[in-house]
Design a protein around this motif. Structure first.
Motif, PDB file in Angstrom:
ATOM      1  N   HIS A 182       0.608  -1.330   0.229  1.00 52.19           N
ATOM      2  CA  HIS A 182      -0.145   0.149  -0.090  1.00 52.19           C
ATOM      3  C   HIS A 182       0.517   1.348  -0.094  1.00 52.19           C
ATOM      4  O   HIS A 182       0.645   2.149  -0.286  1.00 52.19           O
ATOM      5  CB  HIS A 182      -1.208  -0.174   1.059  1.00 52.19           C
ATOM      6  N   ASN A 183       2.309   1.118   0.503  1.00 52.94           N
ATOM      7  CA  ASN A 183       2.979   2.099   0.653  1.00 52.94           C
ATOM      8  C   ASN A 183       3.441   2.694   0.061  1.00 52.94           C
ATOM      9  O   ASN A 183       3.927   1.960  -1.089  1.00 52.94           O
ATOM     10  CB  ASN A 183       3.679   2.099   1.704  1.00 52.94           C
ATOM     11  N   ILE A 185       5.673   5.063  -0.877  1.00 54.27           N
ATOM     12  CA  ILE A 185       7.309   5.011  -1.337  1.00 54.27           C
ATOM     13  C   ILE A 185       7.797   3.602  -1.152  1.00 54.27           C
ATOM     14  O   ILE A 185       9.141   3.364  -1.552  1.00 54.27           O
ATOM     15  CB  ILE A 185       8.263   5.726   0.340  1.00 54.27           C
ATOM     16  N   THR A 186       7.181   2.268  -0.297  1.00 59.65           N
ATOM     17  CA  THR A 186       7.951   1.146  -0.059  1.00 59.65           C
ATOM     18  C   THR A 186       7.810   0.470  -1.352  1.00 59.65           C
ATOM     19  O   THR A 186       8.206   0.139  -1.851  1.00 59.65           O
ATOM     20  CB  THR A 186       7.308   0.469   1.005  1.00 59.65           C
ATOM     21  N   LYS A 203       0.928  10.336  -9.693  1.00 64.05           N
ATOM     22  CA  LYS A 203      -0.963  10.486  -8.751  1.00 64.05           C
ATOM     23  C   LYS A 203      -1.224  11.027  -9.069  1.00 64.05           C
ATOM     24  O   LYS A 203      -2.830  11.673  -8.963  1.00 64.05           O
ATOM     25  CB  LYS A 203      -0.342  10.014  -7.286  1.00 64.05           C
TER      26      LYS A 203
ATOM     27  N   GLY B  87      -6.356  -1.292   4.864  1.00 64.62           N
ATOM     28  CA  GLY B  87      -5.774  -1.025   3.198  1.00 64.62           C
ATOM     29  C   GLY B  87      -4.435   0.078   3.480  1.00 64.62           C
ATOM     30  O   GLY B  87      -3.935   0.119   4.121  1.00 64.62           O
ATOM     31  N   ALA B  88      -4.829   0.661   2.876  1.00 62.12           N
ATOM     32  CA  ALA B  88      -3.621   2.021   2.300  1.00 62.12           C
ATOM     33  C   ALA B  88      -3.890   2.931   3.767  1.00 62.12           C
ATOM     34  O   ALA B  88      -3.620   4.485   3.693  1.00 62.12           O
ATOM     35  CB  ALA B  88      -3.472   2.736   0.984  1.00 62.12           C
ATOM     36  N   ASN B  90      -6.686   5.203   4.083  1.00 58.50           N
ATOM     37  CA  ASN B  90      -6.418   6.290   3.699  1.00 58.50           C
ATOM     38  C   ASN B  90      -7.928   7.203   4.416  1.00 58.50           C
ATOM     39  O   ASN B  90      -7.751   8.142   5.343  1.00 58.50           O
ATOM     40  CB  ASN B  90      -7.010   6.854   2.605  1.00 58.50           C
ATOM     41  N   LYS B 203      -5.104  16.943   2.233  1.00 60.26           N
ATOM     42  CA  LYS B 203      -4.813  15.562   1.009  1.00 60.26           C
ATOM     43  C   LYS B 203      -4.580  14.160   1.701  1.00 60.26           C
ATOM     44  O   LYS B 203      -4.361  13.094   0.724  1.00 60.26           O
ATOM     45  CB  LYS B 203      -4.645  16.357  -0.213  1.00 60.26           C
ATOM     46  N   GLU B 205      -2.802  11.646   1.890  1.00 63.00           N
ATOM     47  CA  GLU B 205      -1.086  11.317   1.619  1.00 63.00           C
ATOM     48  C   GLU B 205      -1.144  12.027   0.653  1.00 63.00           C
ATOM     49  O   GLU B 205       0.739  11.836   0.441  1.00 63.00           O
ATOM     50  CB  GLU B 205      -1.097   9.658   1.456  1.00 63.00           C
ATOM     51  N   SER B 206      -0.913  12.677   0.044  1.00 63.88           N
ATOM     52  CA  SER B 206      -1.400  13.493  -1.068  1.00 63.88           C
ATOM     53  C   SER B 206      -0.797  14.728  -0.692  1.00 63.88           C
ATOM     54  O   SER B 206      -1.014  15.373  -1.393  1.00 63.88           O
ATOM     55  CB  SER B 206      -1.907  13.220  -2.007  1.00 63.88           C
ATOM     56  N   PRO B 239       3.292  18.200  -1.582  1.00 65.21           N
ATOM     57  CA  PRO B 239       3.114  17.328  -1.110  1.00 65.21           C
ATOM     58  C   PRO B 239       3.897  16.576   0.517  1.00 65.21           C
ATOM     59  O   PRO B 239       3.622  17.304   1.298  1.00 65.21           O
ATOM     60  CB  PRO B 239       4.217  16.211  -1.881  1.00 65.21           C
ATOM     61  N   ALA B 240       2.620  15.434   1.689  1.00 68.70           N
ATOM     62  CA  ALA B 240       3.188  15.061   2.369  1.00 68.70           C
ATOM     63  C   ALA B 240       4.469  14.587   2.164  1.00 68.70           C
ATOM     64  O   ALA B 240       5.080  14.793   1.341  1.00 68.70           O
ATOM     65  CB  ALA B 240       1.853  13.856   2.353  1.00 68.70           C
ATOM     66  N   PRO B 242       6.429  11.887   2.564  1.00 75.87           N
ATOM     67  CA  PRO B 242       6.837  10.593   2.078  1.00 75.87           C
ATOM     68  C   PRO B 242       6.977   9.447   2.878  1.00 75.87           C
ATOM     69  O   PRO B 242       8.437   8.966   2.962  1.00 75.87           O
ATOM     70  CB  PRO B 242       8.063  10.335   1.236  1.00 75.87           C
ATOM     71  N   ALA B 243       6.444   9.204   4.481  1.00 79.02           N
ATOM     72  CA  ALA B 243       6.234   8.358   5.267  1.00 79.02           C
ATOM     73  C   ALA B 243       6.201   7.099   5.190  1.00 79.02           C
ATOM     74  O   ALA B 243       5.632   6.822   3.993  1.00 79.02           O
ATOM     75  CB  ALA B 243       5.657   8.653   6.436  1.00 79.02           C
ATOM     76  N   THR B 244       7.619   6.443   5.236  1.00 77.23           N
ATOM     77  CA  THR B 244       6.983   4.755   5.394  1.00 77.23           C
ATOM     78  C   THR B 244       6.742   4.022   5.906  1.00 77.23           C
ATOM     79  O   THR B 244       6.669   3.463   6.107  1.00 77.23           O
ATOM     80  CB  THR B 244       9.024   4.162   4.704  1.00 77.23           C
ATOM     81  N   ILE B 245       6.832   4.449   7.486  1.00 74.80           N
ATOM     82  CA  ILE B 245       6.040   3.835   8.345  1.00 74.80           C
ATOM     83  C   ILE B 245       4.237   4.875   9.098  1.00 74.80           C
ATOM     84  O   ILE B 245       5.125   6.075   9.475  1.00 74.80           O
ATOM     85  CB  ILE B 245       7.192   3.966   9.929  1.00 74.80           C
ATOM     86  N   VAL B 246       4.262   4.554   8.470  1.00 76.50           N
ATOM     87  CA  VAL B 246       2.464   4.548   9.138  1.00 76.50           C
ATOM     88  C   VAL B 246       1.450   3.544   9.429  1.00 76.50           C
ATOM     89  O   VAL B 246       1.455   2.582   9.425  1.00 76.50           O
ATOM     90  CB  VAL B 246       1.745   4.874   7.535  1.00 76.50           C
ATOM     91  N   LEU B 310      11.692  18.884   8.583  1.00 69.07           N
ATOM     92  CA  LEU B 310      11.482  19.804   7.439  1.00 69.07           C
ATOM     93  C   LEU B 310      13.006  20.283   6.407  1.00 69.07           C
ATOM     94  O   LEU B 310      12.494  20.305   5.372  1.00 69.07           O
ATOM     95  CB  LEU B 310      11.059  21.390   8.474  1.00 69.07           C
ATOM     96  N   LEU B 313      12.150  17.151   3.837  1.00 67.50           N
ATOM     97  CA  LEU B 313      10.817  17.103   2.940  1.00 67.50           C
ATOM     98  C   LEU B 313      11.189  18.745   2.170  1.00 67.50           C
ATOM     99  O   LEU B 313      10.703  18.768   1.022  1.00 67.50           O
ATOM    100  CB  LEU B 313       9.704  18.621   3.563  1.00 67.50           C
TER     101      LEU B 313
END
Lengths: 319, 319
Positions: A182-183, A185-186, A203, B87-88, B90, B203, B205-206, B239-240, B242-246, B310, B313
């Motif tokens: 789902h992620n 980036i991963t 996207k 899932g994702a 959201n 938005k 993750e967007s 953009p958000a 880009p976190a890979t750990i959610v 920051l 980003l």
């Protein structure tokens, strides 16, 4: 550096909340070629039938597009697609498809195209993409698009293709499906491990993600120093250009790819800074495509409009 | 400059693909307060029941959070929410809600809070938001959140509120609903015409969109020079991170608002450059919130971690 594109040429009928465009020119190679021609010389490879009402020579006149690879097949019919968009127009519903010439033999690669250094394989069966690629001498940077049905039903062929290309450009749903993750980036990192050193995830109205790793393990003769514990990966995230006029999203993805690959070929570079600029150019070109039906958003602009909007986008994301 | 937040304090039970967090601390004022406390002094206004197992004094110890406005009601029960993500992740599915103390009288505004200059009215009925706001002397910058059920069923109250505030922070679905418009840039501009000079659309993750117009027509005693043919509007797209750990998206929106408003109050400025920095800080703080369940993502970091991300980003969006 010249850029080869192989893909479809279509007669499209598109319905959106802003109107209907009946039997207009479309297809991945058309949108890609037009978008890329702002940046570099394009070699065009595709086939149409005798029924095709469009004079591509006229349409691409003065646009640095080489049509040597355009085949007009007297006994065939041109690919047709009818689709519609609703609401926020994030996704097309396919109303009708006639593969026609796309279901036949692929077009022949002209001898003069074989030395192409930058290559884009637009969406088609992975097996066909491999066949087309294998006809080239020694490309420098090959990008491909794909879609859900090949990911699902032609997985082995797709994995073979991924080992032969440098860059995969796909949308977020496809990326999630291909990586089973789902992620995003991963997911991009997982796709990179299948071969391509560069992965671009589109996207739509939410922009794009680009990652580049230091080396291509699958293609390298010997694994590089980063290939063991995860390759050193560079990441770029970009919002879409905040367009307020969106009449027809058809061709946005291929226009993005055209701007992206066109810029790379024009610069003859694929380092990370150039890739980021290329993604920004792709974003900007796509924002012009969606502003009107068919090719009208692209044919009414010049490189100056594109550069001006690129500067605007740079300011919009600056903090 | 101190920042007042009014909102909920909840006992949450959250299920995500990464686990279950049962009876953990949650609520809009909690996430907002914790996020904002990295940037400024926070005045906290909210109510809990006698059943609340959390010692907020201990939780906010050494965090510059004034709990004078925390009411503990012996006869009442604390707000409870149970939700799950799939899932994702959201969107949350609400599995159970007990309004409890939130269905009673709102907490009393302490005298010492009445001179608050920066104010955040977390999501509740627009009528209650107005009542809370009317108790303040002369706030400088008031932001509010809202949600679909108030947009749909309390439209008149919401429109009254919008004329009294400077900034509306809402998610993309809510923005589309409130403006009756699919395009988010156009939607933001339409919402601005209802009152607030600043509109922030989240938005997930967007990323986010921020617009600021030159003047607040609804609140200005006389319309400014831009108020006739569309106000001069400034736009920022981000953009958000880009976190890979959610692990748990709960509180992301309120953490964004906390980082955003906390930074503004800390700087005591609301010009466009400061608003853009504030949105970037909001984005970064939210990325820490979602990295773990409940408040764990926020309580284990320092301002130094936030500043470092920051900068990251900023580099990720640079081209």
């Amino acid at each position: 550096m010249s850029l080869l594109v192989t893909g479809s040429i279509g007669i499209d009928t598109v319905k959106t909340p802003f109107g209907v465009s009946k039997d207009c020119l479309g297809g991945s190679a058309i949108y890609f070629g037009m978008a890329a021609s702002f940046f570099t010389h394009v070699r065009f490879l595709g086939a149409i039938g005798a029924d095709c009402p469009f004079d591509l020579k006229k349409i691409f006149k003065n646009r640095h597009v080489d049509l040597t690879g355009l085949e007009v097949r007297k006994q065939s019919k041109t690919f047709r697609w009818a689709g519609s968009y609703q609401g926020a127009m994030n996704e097309a519903t396919t109303d009708a498809v006639e593969l026609n010439v796309l279901a036949e033999e692929p077009p022949k690669m002209p001898l003069a195209y074989k030395d192409s250094k930058f290559v884009f394989l637009a969406n088609t069966t992975p097996n066909l993409q491999i066949q087309l690629l294998d006809q080239l001498n020694k490309p420098k940077f090959v990008a491909a698009d794909t879609m859900n049905c090949w990911i699902k039903n032609h997985t082995a062929d797709l994995k073979r293709l991924l080992k032969k290309i440098d860059c995969l450009i796909l949308n977020e749903g496809e990326a999630r499906m291909l990586a089973d993750e789902h992620n995003l980036i991963t997911a991009a990192a997982k796709i990179e491990k299948l071969g391509p050193t560069v992965v671009v995830i589109k996207k739509g109205e939410s922009g794009s993600i680009l990652i580049q790793s230091e080396c291509n393990v699958a293609r390298a003769s010997s694994p590089c120093k980063h290939s063991q514990d995860g390759r050193a990966t560079k990441l770029f995230v970009l919002p879409a250009y905040p367009a307020t006029i969106v009449k027809d999203p058809t061709g946005a993805g291929d226009s993005f790819a055209g701007g992206f690959m066109g810029y790379l070929a024009g610069q003859n570079k694929t380092d990370f800074a150039t890739l980021k600029m290329a993604a920004a150019y792709g974003t900007v070109v796509a924002s012009f495509t969606i502003s009107d039906f068919s090719l009208k958003g692209l044919t009414k602009i010049t490189r100056r409009n594109i550069d001006s909007r690129l500067n605007e986008l740079r300011k919009l994301v600056h903090f």
